[in-house]
Scaffold this motif. Structure first.
Motif, PDB file in Angstrom:
ATOM      1  N   ASP A  94      37.847  96.409  68.323  1.00 34.75           N
ATOM      2  CA  ASP A  94      38.001  96.955  67.020  1.00 34.75           C
ATOM      3  C   ASP A  94      38.707  96.011  66.180  1.00 34.75           C
ATOM      4  O   ASP A  94      39.152  96.285  64.921  1.00 34.75           O
ATOM      5  CB  ASP A  94      38.321  98.220  66.686  1.00 34.75           C
ATOM      6  CG  ASP A  94      37.137  99.066  67.413  1.00 34.75           C
ATOM      7  OD1 ASP A  94      36.046  99.072  67.146  1.00 34.75           O
ATOM      8  OD2 ASP A  94      37.673 100.268  68.019  1.00 34.75           O
ATOM      9  N   ASN A  97      31.291  87.297  61.056  1.00 28.57           N
ATOM     10  CA  ASN A  97      31.048  86.999  62.705  1.00 28.57           C
ATOM     11  C   ASN A  97      29.923  88.192  62.834  1.00 28.57           C
ATOM     12  O   ASN A  97      30.245  89.124  63.039  1.00 28.57           O
ATOM     13  CB  ASN A  97      32.364  87.148  63.422  1.00 28.57           C
ATOM     14  CG  ASN A  97      32.062  86.886  64.965  1.00 28.57           C
ATOM     15  OD1 ASN A  97      31.118  87.273  65.592  1.00 28.57           O
ATOM     16  ND2 ASN A  97      33.065  85.885  65.469  1.00 28.57           N
ATOM     17  N   HIS A 123      42.338  93.805  65.257  1.00 28.52           N
ATOM     18  CA  HIS A 123      43.608  94.416  64.873  1.00 28.52           C
ATOM     19  C   HIS A 123      43.783  95.998  64.555  1.00 28.52           C
ATOM     20  O   HIS A 123      42.937  96.439  63.722  1.00 28.52           O
ATOM     21  CB  HIS A 123      44.616  93.505  63.920  1.00 28.52           C
ATOM     22  CG  HIS A 123      44.444  92.157  64.012  1.00 28.52           C
ATOM     23  ND1 HIS A 123      44.143  91.587  65.068  1.00 28.52           N
ATOM     24  CD2 HIS A 123      45.116  91.179  63.476  1.00 28.52           C
ATOM     25  CE1 HIS A 123      44.460  90.190  65.154  1.00 28.52           C
ATOM     26  NE2 HIS A 123      44.824  90.028  63.768  1.00 28.52           N
TER      27      HIS A 123
HETATM   28  N1  SAH Z   1      34.967  83.916  60.706  1.00 26.34           N
HETATM   29  C1  SAH Z   1      35.736  83.709  61.974  1.00 26.34           C
HETATM   30  C2  SAH Z   1      36.570  84.989  61.620  1.00 26.34           C
HETATM   31  C3  SAH Z   1      38.179  84.354  61.910  1.00 26.34           C
HETATM   32  S1  SAH Z   1      39.077  85.697  62.724  1.00 26.34           S
HETATM   33  C4  SAH Z   1      34.780  84.356  63.002  1.00 26.34           C
HETATM   34  O1  SAH Z   1      34.036  83.434  63.242  1.00 26.34           O
HETATM   35  O2  SAH Z   1      34.876  85.031  63.662  1.00 26.34           O
HETATM   36  C5  SAH Z   1      40.614  85.699  62.326  1.00 26.34           C
HETATM   37  C6  SAH Z   1      40.822  86.782  61.365  1.00 26.34           C
HETATM   38  O3  SAH Z   1      40.429  87.998  61.609  1.00 26.34           O
HETATM   39  C7  SAH Z   1      42.240  86.952  61.378  1.00 26.34           C
HETATM   40  O4  SAH Z   1      43.089  86.279  60.297  1.00 26.34           O
HETATM   41  C8  SAH Z   1      42.565  88.446  61.095  1.00 26.34           C
HETATM   42  O5  SAH Z   1      43.316  88.891  59.922  1.00 26.34           O
HETATM   43  C9  SAH Z   1      41.046  89.176  61.111  1.00 26.34           C
HETATM   44  N2  SAH Z   1      41.035  90.340  61.677  1.00 26.34           N
HETATM   45  C10 SAH Z   1      41.700  90.636  62.643  1.00 26.34           C
HETATM   46  N3  SAH Z   1      41.468  91.957  63.120  1.00 26.34           N
HETATM   47  C11 SAH Z   1      40.772  92.500  62.059  1.00 26.34           C
HETATM   48  C12 SAH Z   1      40.178  93.710  61.797  1.00 26.34           C
HETATM   49  N4  SAH Z   1      40.258  94.946  62.458  1.00 26.34           N
HETATM   50  N5  SAH Z   1      39.358  93.850  60.493  1.00 26.34           N
HETATM   51  C13 SAH Z   1      39.285  92.705  59.696  1.00 26.34           C
HETATM   52  N6  SAH Z   1      39.720  91.393  60.041  1.00 26.34           N
HETATM   53  C14 SAH Z   1      40.384  91.416  60.972  1.00 26.34           C
END
Ligand code: SAH
Ligand code: NAD
Length: 418
Positions: free
Chosen positions: A344, A76, A346
């Motif tokens: 930031d 993202n 989770h």
């Molecule tokens: N590609 C999507 C991402 C889905 S977000 C977008 O467009 O943004 C959902 C995922 O983000 C969750 O399954 C979770 O495991 C992950 N996530 C949440 N906090 C995070 C972090 N601190 N670092 C990395 N991934 C995280």
């Protein structure tokens, strides 16, 4: 080694962030120790597209310690942290990502990790799997398999698998108990409020919080809103989930009714058009809308842009839209995931479990590479032994012990006439 990042000089700030999360990710640390010794990913290229902040960076380092040649990008554009990307490049990993990438830049960055010819793909939402199938089919032959992090990604993989379009095995990481029970519920529950609170700096107590979607994420967001002293209203399309929300002590109503009374709105449905023009037009002045679901289509920001008579940056990362009725509606982080685009993500202790599942699932793919791709069915559940191992190790790190069944108890539980 090649890379495309904003500024390598930021690496020290990134390293401090990574060291902080590492200190709070004991499971991954123990896996790193094992991987360093056994090098299970020797001669393996891993392409990874996950929110590029410190916890993800540590996962990348753990895989690299296991011998993997890492090709890293974000999942993202608004969740990539440039200092963290710089720290990874400083450590010798190949990184293609920067904060606020345009759609063209984002596409170029994700393409780079596929062009490297990965053997394992670690995906979050299906961007890499989609790209390799659609634009780089010639690279598919090198792929042993991959792992998918989130609910929406899995829905798409299952659709591809049903249509027989999925060409390599994908492990459904999100479906592991040690992932969704903790990450989606408690991780999203905490990090969404962290994102909202740090961005708005407003009180939640006494306010009406509307949570759209009472799945794993919605339950966490509602639970933590209640803890902050809010009155919680849930909107749903599933009567059973709606019943669950009622039994958990929340009000349930249709969005068009909730729209009139909410102060904060959080969408976590994985669906689209959950808050639309009809709702914006009846919202109170100063309402705050945000999204924690996968895509930025849950809050119809495009409609808001269209109907606004005036817009302004109301605060950093908050856009205000004035409607013809004179009321201002505020949207955090353009309707993208509020916990990652305005925070930031989770906490480290949660991602410790999610990423331990990722690392062990990648190991499972490599160990079973000769047999795992044979089945017609290309979607694979995380093996139960991995789920159990992650929970057992986590409890151990917390210095907690549980009881063990005696032989008599086991016999009793397995008998039908005893
Ligand atoms: N590609 C999507 C991402 C889905 S977000 C977008 O467009 O943004 C959902 C995922 O983000 C969750 O399954 C979770 O495991 C992950 N996530 C949440 N906090 C995070 C972090 N601190 N670092 C990395 N991934 C995280
Ligand atoms: P889930 O399937 O458990 O829950 C989704 C819920 O939304 C279901 O109960 C469904 O009935 C409901 N729903 C669907 N359409 C709706 C609509 N139009 N109005 C009201 N309710 C509706 O999924 P989940 O695991 O809770 O994930 C939800 C979304 O959040 C997914 O897109 C997932 O990828 C994403 N996610 C985000 C994070 C994060 O860090 N922000 C973490 C995990 C998952």
């Amino acid at each position: 080694m090649s890379s495309e990042i904003r500024d390598i000089n930021l690496w020290q700030d990134g390293e401090i962030k990574i060291d902080w999360v590492k200190a709070n990710m004991p499971l991954l640390r123990s896996i790193e120790e094992e991987f360093t010794e056994t090098k299970p990913f020797k001669n393996i290229k891993i392409a990874l597209s996950v929110h590029l902040e410190a916890k993800t960076a540590y996962l990348c380092k753990v895989l690299a310690a296991g011998g993997a040649e890492m090709y890293v990008t974000g999942s993202n554009p608004l969740s990539t942290q440039d200092d963290v990307a710089a720290a990874l490049v400083h450590d010798g990993l190949n990184v293609y990502a920067w904060y606020d990438a345009t759609p063209e830049e984002y596409h170029r960055h994700t393409s780079k990790v596929i062009e490297a010819g990965p053997n394992i793909i670690i995906d979050d939402g299906g961007d890499l799997v989609h790209l390799i199938h659609n634009e780089y089919p010639e690279k598919i032959k090198d792929v042993i398999g991959g792992c998918e992090e989130t609910t929406t990604g899995i829905i798409r993989l299952i659709a591809m698998n049903t249509a027989k379009e999925l060409k390599f095995p994908m492990v459904l990481v999100n479906n592991a108990d040690c992932k969704h029970l903790f990450d989606n519920r408690y991780g999203t529950g905490q990090s969404v409020w962290d994102g909202i609170n740090r961005t708005t700096n407003l009180i939640v107590a006494g306010k009406n919080v509307v949570v759209a979607g009472y799945g794993w994420c919605g339950k966490g967001v509602a639970m933590r809103a209640k803890g902050l002293g809010a009155e919680v209203i849930v909107t749903e399309i599933d009567p059973i989930k709606a019943m669950e929300a009622v039994m958990d002590g929340f009000k349930v109503m249709k969005m068009e009714e909730a729209a009139k009374v909410g102060d904060f709105f959080v969408t976590v449905t994985g669906c689209r058009d959950v808050i639309t023009e009809k709702s914006f037009n009846v919202m109170k002045d100063g309402t705050i809308c945000c999204n924690a679901g996968h895509f930025d289509v849950e809050v119809d920001v495009a409609a808001l842009r269209r109907i606004a008579v005036e817009t302004k940056v109301a605060r950093k990362n908050i856009m205000g839209y004035k409607l013809a009725n004179g009321r201002w509606i505020n949207v955090i982080a353009e309707g993208r995931l509020v916990n990652l685009a305005a925070g930031d993500g989770h906490p480290a202790e949660i991602m410790d479990m999610s990423f331990a599942i990722q690392a062990l699932s990648a190991l499972h793919l490599v160990k079973n590479k000769d047999t795992i791709g044979i089945s017609e069915d290309k979607v694979i559940d995380v093996p139960k032994y991995i789920d159990n191992e992650v929970a057992e190790r986590k409890l151990k790190f917390w210095n907690m012990e549980i009881d063990k069944l005696t032989d008599e108890q086991e016999k009793y539980l397995n008998s039908w006439n005893g």
